[in-house]
Scaffold this active site. Sequence first.
Site, PDB file in Angstrom:
ATOM      1  N   ASP A  96      24.704  56.246  55.511  1.00 30.73           N
ATOM      2  CA  ASP A  96      24.105  57.508  55.926  1.00 30.73           C
ATOM      3  C   ASP A  96      24.818  58.127  57.120  1.00 30.73           C
ATOM      4  O   ASP A  96      24.661  57.656  58.243  1.00 30.73           O
ATOM      5  CB  ASP A  96      22.639  57.217  56.280  1.00 30.73           C
ATOM      6  CG  ASP A  96      21.898  58.450  56.732  1.00 30.73           C
ATOM      7  OD1 ASP A  96      22.340  59.566  56.400  1.00 30.73           O
ATOM      8  OD2 ASP A  96      20.877  58.298  57.428  1.00 30.73           O
ATOM      9  N   ASP A 286      25.940  65.278  55.605  1.00 30.59           N
ATOM     10  CA  ASP A 286      25.002  64.160  55.595  1.00 30.59           C
ATOM     11  C   ASP A 286      24.958  63.473  54.233  1.00 30.59           C
ATOM     12  O   ASP A 286      24.352  63.984  53.290  1.00 30.59           O
ATOM     13  CB  ASP A 286      23.614  64.689  55.973  1.00 30.59           C
ATOM     14  CG  ASP A 286      22.581  63.580  56.079  1.00 30.59           C
ATOM     15  OD1 ASP A 286      22.945  62.400  55.939  1.00 30.59           O
ATOM     16  OD2 ASP A 286      21.400  63.908  56.303  1.00 30.59           O
TER      17      ASP A 286
END
Length: 404
Positions: A96, A286
Amino acid sequence: MNLLFPLTFFVALCPLVLWAMPLDLKQEPGVYRMKIQNTPSLRAKLIKEGKWKHFLEELHTNKASGSQPFIDYYDDFYLANVTTGTPPQQFTIAPDTGSSNYWIIDANKCKNQACQGYPGYASHNRFDSTKSTTFKNLGTPFSIQYGSGSCDGTLAVDVLSFAGLSIPTQTFGLASSIADVFGYQPIDGIMGLGWPALAIDNVVPPMQNLLSQLNKPLFTVWLDRHVQISQGGSGGVITYGDIDTTNCDATINYVPLSSKRYWQFSIASFSVGTYSNKRQAQVISDTGTSWIYGPTAAVDAIAQATNAIYDDDNGIYTVPCTATGLPDWVFNIGGINYNIPSSEYVLDLELGDGNCALTLGDGSDLAVDGFQWILGDTFIRTYCNIYDIAGGRIGFAKAHHTGV
Ligand SMILES: *[C@@H]1O[C@H](CO)[C@@H](O)[C@H](O)[C@H]1NC(C)=O
């Protein structure tokens, strides 16, 4: 992952496969490749079962007030395998770039159904610290707030290994309680690839611990595209220590980061069809967010330009799967246009009514974080992202896909 927004999860579909050092990926010194896989869409599953609306309501009811918007955990996302401990225990995590901590679930303290995974959705590997000879409990409490609840536990230290790399003493969160939403997702934890400034409790993130082992102080994320991406499957590769010249175009354009917390930078304009907004905006790249979230005006413009219909029950924009001639979404970054064609932004979630989803959502509440857009996996699939840590910049190169 930005917490306010939907991210999804993944299920390990394949039977036993060598994960740490895929044999088909050649190793060079200082370059390490991590295979990633796509999870089937939880959103799609719940929509088909007629449970998505209820699920969303639950998420909203449970929303912690004043929580850090951080991770948005509910739609198709990408997973990878890591190990922790001696001997190694294996975990499936979400890599992430929108957070900076590594955490996994504590086998001895996290015992409710969410910790184990809800049957039919997920089953979690949990870390048994009593079985690791290198484990050290720091005892410091840690807590990460997500829009949907929190993940709490204590900080600990142990070996973290992945892609042939190893960090002998990685500080990580050992979660004794996790948000209910994780019970539906086939992930055992998250590995943050963001900047130290975003790390909870000032923990040194894995990437910073790894830098000295890498050939180049950067990593490349390449996400593959399959027509049935919502079904999961092989999902791409993260190359640590080098640019991925196999899966990404040779032409790379870099822009400086505007903030080193998230992987944040500026876009000069956004346009779709006849709509164009030339005001500079802040965006983040992201990997932990599935879709693209933007300002309301831009989202409305996209809906209009694509003749999308807002499905109120499920909170998604849909277009007929047969729709043709849909305009590209165009982000101008550093003077260069990055087009996202409909073959990338329309996703067949197999809703069953001939409708496909626009991988788009309203991000009007992002501004509190200092950015207006999240460029999630829809963008990163279209363009390889090169996260250059030493250079303080991010680069983009067209991704090669064979599947579309
Ligand atoms: C992760 O490990 C599981 C179980 O060993 C395996 O089935 C899966 O293919 C692995 N995933 C990746 C992306 O390497």
